[in-house]
Design a protein around this motif. Sequence first.
Motif, PDB file in Angstrom:
ATOM      1  N   GLU A  36       0.825  -1.212   0.000  1.00  0.00           N
ATOM      2  CA  GLU A  36       0.000   0.000   0.000  1.00  0.00           C
ATOM      3  C   GLU A  36       0.855   1.257   0.000  1.00  0.00           C
ATOM      4  O   GLU A  36       0.561   2.216  -0.719  1.00  0.00           O
ATOM      5  N   VAL A  37       1.908   1.241   0.798  1.00  0.00           N
ATOM      6  CA  VAL A  37       2.798   2.407   0.841  1.00  0.00           C
ATOM      7  C   VAL A  37       3.532   2.576  -0.492  1.00  0.00           C
ATOM      8  O   VAL A  37       3.708   3.685  -0.986  1.00  0.00           O
ATOM      9  N   TRP A  38       3.927   1.453  -1.083  1.00  0.00           N
ATOM     10  CA  TRP A  38       4.615   1.518  -2.369  1.00  0.00           C
ATOM     11  C   TRP A  38       3.689   2.059  -3.459  1.00  0.00           C
ATOM     12  O   TRP A  38       4.082   2.897  -4.273  1.00  0.00           O
ATOM     13  N   ASP A  39       2.440   1.586  -3.472  1.00  0.00           N
ATOM     14  CA  ASP A  39       1.493   2.040  -4.486  1.00  0.00           C
ATOM     15  C   ASP A  39       1.101   3.501  -4.304  1.00  0.00           C
ATOM     16  O   ASP A  39       0.670   4.151  -5.261  1.00  0.00           O
ATOM     17  N   SER A  40       1.263   4.025  -3.110  1.00  0.00           N
ATOM     18  CA  SER A  40       0.898   5.429  -2.870  1.00  0.00           C
ATOM     19  C   SER A  40       1.806   6.407  -3.607  1.00  0.00           C
ATOM     20  O   SER A  40       1.482   7.581  -3.732  1.00  0.00           O
ATOM     21  N   ARG A  41       2.938   5.911  -4.109  1.00  0.00           N
ATOM     22  CA  ARG A  41       3.831   6.791  -4.873  1.00  0.00           C
ATOM     23  C   ARG A  41       3.141   7.319  -6.126  1.00  0.00           C
ATOM     24  O   ARG A  41       3.478   8.405  -6.638  1.00  0.00           O
ATOM     25  N   LEU A  42       2.164   6.543  -6.638  1.00  0.00           N
ATOM     26  CA  LEU A  42       1.468   6.935  -7.860  1.00  0.00           C
ATOM     27  C   LEU A  42       0.567   8.141  -7.643  1.00  0.00           C
ATOM     28  O   LEU A  42       0.082   8.735  -8.614  1.00  0.00           O
ATOM     29  N   ASN A  43       0.333   8.523  -6.385  1.00  0.00           N
ATOM     30  CA  ASN A  43      -0.468   9.715  -6.098  1.00  0.00           C
ATOM     31  C   ASN A  43       0.323  10.995  -6.284  1.00  0.00           C
ATOM     32  O   ASN A  43      -0.244  12.087  -6.219  1.00  0.00           O
ATOM     33  N   SER A  44       1.628  10.855  -6.496  1.00  0.00           N
ATOM     34  CA  SER A  44       2.460  12.031  -6.712  1.00  0.00           C
ATOM     35  C   SER A  44       2.065  12.729  -8.014  1.00  0.00           C
ATOM     36  O   SER A  44       1.923  12.085  -9.056  1.00  0.00           O
ATOM     37  N   LEU A  46       3.788  14.410  -9.941  1.00  0.00           N
ATOM     38  CA  LEU A  46       4.838  14.207 -10.940  1.00  0.00           C
ATOM     39  C   LEU A  46       4.607  12.937 -11.739  1.00  0.00           C
ATOM     40  O   LEU A  46       4.721  12.928 -12.972  1.00  0.00           O
ATOM     41  N   LEU A  47       4.281  11.824 -11.058  1.00  0.00           N
ATOM     42  CA  LEU A  47       4.093  10.546 -11.740  1.00  0.00           C
ATOM     43  C   LEU A  47       2.742  10.447 -12.430  1.00  0.00           C
ATOM     44  O   LEU A  47       2.596   9.708 -13.400  1.00  0.00           O
ATOM     45  N   GLN A  48       1.752  11.190 -11.934  1.00  0.00           N
ATOM     46  CA  GLN A  48       0.416  11.118 -12.525  1.00  0.00           C
ATOM     47  C   GLN A  48       0.371  11.709 -13.935  1.00  0.00           C
ATOM     48  O   GLN A  48      -0.405  11.250 -14.771  1.00  0.00           O
ATOM     49  N   LYS A  49       1.183  12.699 -14.191  1.00  0.00           N
ATOM     50  CA  LYS A  49       1.126  13.366 -15.486  1.00  0.00           C
ATOM     51  C   LYS A  49       2.158  12.837 -16.483  1.00  0.00           C
ATOM     52  O   LYS A  49       2.370  13.433 -17.540  1.00  0.00           O
ATOM     53  N   VAL A  50       2.775  11.704 -16.166  1.00  0.00           N
ATOM     54  CA  VAL A  50       3.791  11.136 -17.057  1.00  0.00           C
ATOM     55  C   VAL A  50       3.120  10.397 -18.205  1.00  0.00           C
ATOM     56  O   VAL A  50       2.257   9.541 -17.991  1.00  0.00           O
ATOM     57  N   ASN A  51       3.524  10.725 -19.418  1.00  0.00           N
ATOM     58  CA  ASN A  51       3.108   9.981 -20.608  1.00  0.00           C
ATOM     59  C   ASN A  51       4.240   9.016 -20.953  1.00  0.00           C
ATOM     60  O   ASN A  51       5.267   9.415 -21.504  1.00  0.00           O
ATOM     61  N   LEU A  52       4.064   7.753 -20.596  1.00  0.00           N
ATOM     62  CA  LEU A  52       5.148   6.779 -20.729  1.00  0.00           C
ATOM     63  C   LEU A  52       5.602   6.622 -22.173  1.00  0.00           C
ATOM     64  O   LEU A  52       6.802   6.521 -22.449  1.00  0.00           O
ATOM     65  N   ASP A  53       4.664   6.593 -23.100  1.00  0.00           N
ATOM     66  CA  ASP A  53       5.015   6.420 -24.510  1.00  0.00           C
ATOM     67  C   ASP A  53       5.853   7.593 -24.999  1.00  0.00           C
ATOM     68  O   ASP A  53       6.904   7.427 -25.633  1.00  0.00           O
TER      69      ASP A  53
END
Length: 421
Positions: A36-44, A46-53
């Motif tokens: 749960e703590v590891w997955d909470s990083r996705l709430n940042s 910075l990471l939410q607006k990343v377009n991986l492609d």
Amino acid sequence: MLKIIQTATRRGFLKTINSQRSYLRTFLSQAYYCNEVWDSRLNSPLLQKVNLDGLYYELDQGFQKTRRISPVDVDIFANALKDDVFIDELLDLVHKLRLSPDTGNTLNSTSHAVVRTLLRNDKVKELLQVLDDRLNYGVFLDDYTANILMDKFWKSKDFAAGCLVASQMMLQEDLKHPVTVNLALLHCYNYLLKPGDWLEMPQPEEPEEEVKIRVNYIRNPFNDEHFDLREPQKIVGKTLAAATRDRNDSLHNSLRIIGLALFGKEELVKKEMEARKNTKLIKQVVQLLPDDNPFKADLTQLELVSEDVQTILEKQLTESIAVTSEKDIANQCSLFKQWENERLQALEEQKKRLHTLERLAEVERMKKELSEKEEKLWFFENEEKIELEIEEGTAAIPTRQTKEKKTDEDYVPPEIIKTHN
């Protein structure tokens, strides 16, 4: 009668469930995994607006042009992954970062993110290959990641994979954490009980045609007996020897001696047997040696005692988890927060560097424009100076020398007479 049959059936059913639970049992609690703590990083943000492609395309194009890649951008890509869609791209970026001069600035969270992503998506073969190929990927384990990997492999009864993880800690000379040590011993013991298929690492492809390369001299074959180890028995043996270095009881002495025997160190085996001559070895451990091992005959002639090795190892592991589990969880959760701050700080530093480079480039452009304007405005006042510079520049250009032809002043060309056919 019917009641007795129903009771017996129920007991048989419960026995089946209990046996399945025993097979699926893991030693580490779910809280230890800190999912749960590891997955909470996705709430940042910075990471939410990343377009991986788009990020992968940009990093790949930049590397093709400059042979450089940003460690913080690779870390952002690794931590922003949610599924297995971009796993190939992730491994490609990690490999490119290893080839870049900036590989020394790799963030601490990058290796953890790669391990977590491959493990969560059941890419076990890819994970083990990446861990083994440290030169090309640079992914290294710590105590925490080694523990969760070996715990997962224990659940799936993949003891060979567990031994490979334990051997990575041995190669890093970092087998010190009590949970890591006990998990390593448990996997090595169960692997030797029933050796399974050892994962063969891919070898470099041989060229189809014979290629001859001129070299200054040919190196003699060399094996450092550490990073060059490839034989499963020697890897497991050296891992056992490293994991039992700081313990002095019958079980650990027995495991250490057979570890050195598997490793093929005759002098060390004799030295250990002489030092532990007052300690009886355990029969179940000595029997793990293959029949063709040269030390088995000597060891089996000693006075041996019988012990339930599996139960002892599991008990020691459970006790070590009870002592260190809470501390490990707290430290890891703290690291997750620290890594997030390090990522933001590294990103800000990268922005400052890029901004500085852009300003320097703009200053150089403005200086060039001013120089050209000044030359135009003061052309007539500096005409002689400019002409002199042009002449000096022309003189500096090497001219192609041609061989002068000698002419004969008395030479008379032949007379050409047109003939009619």
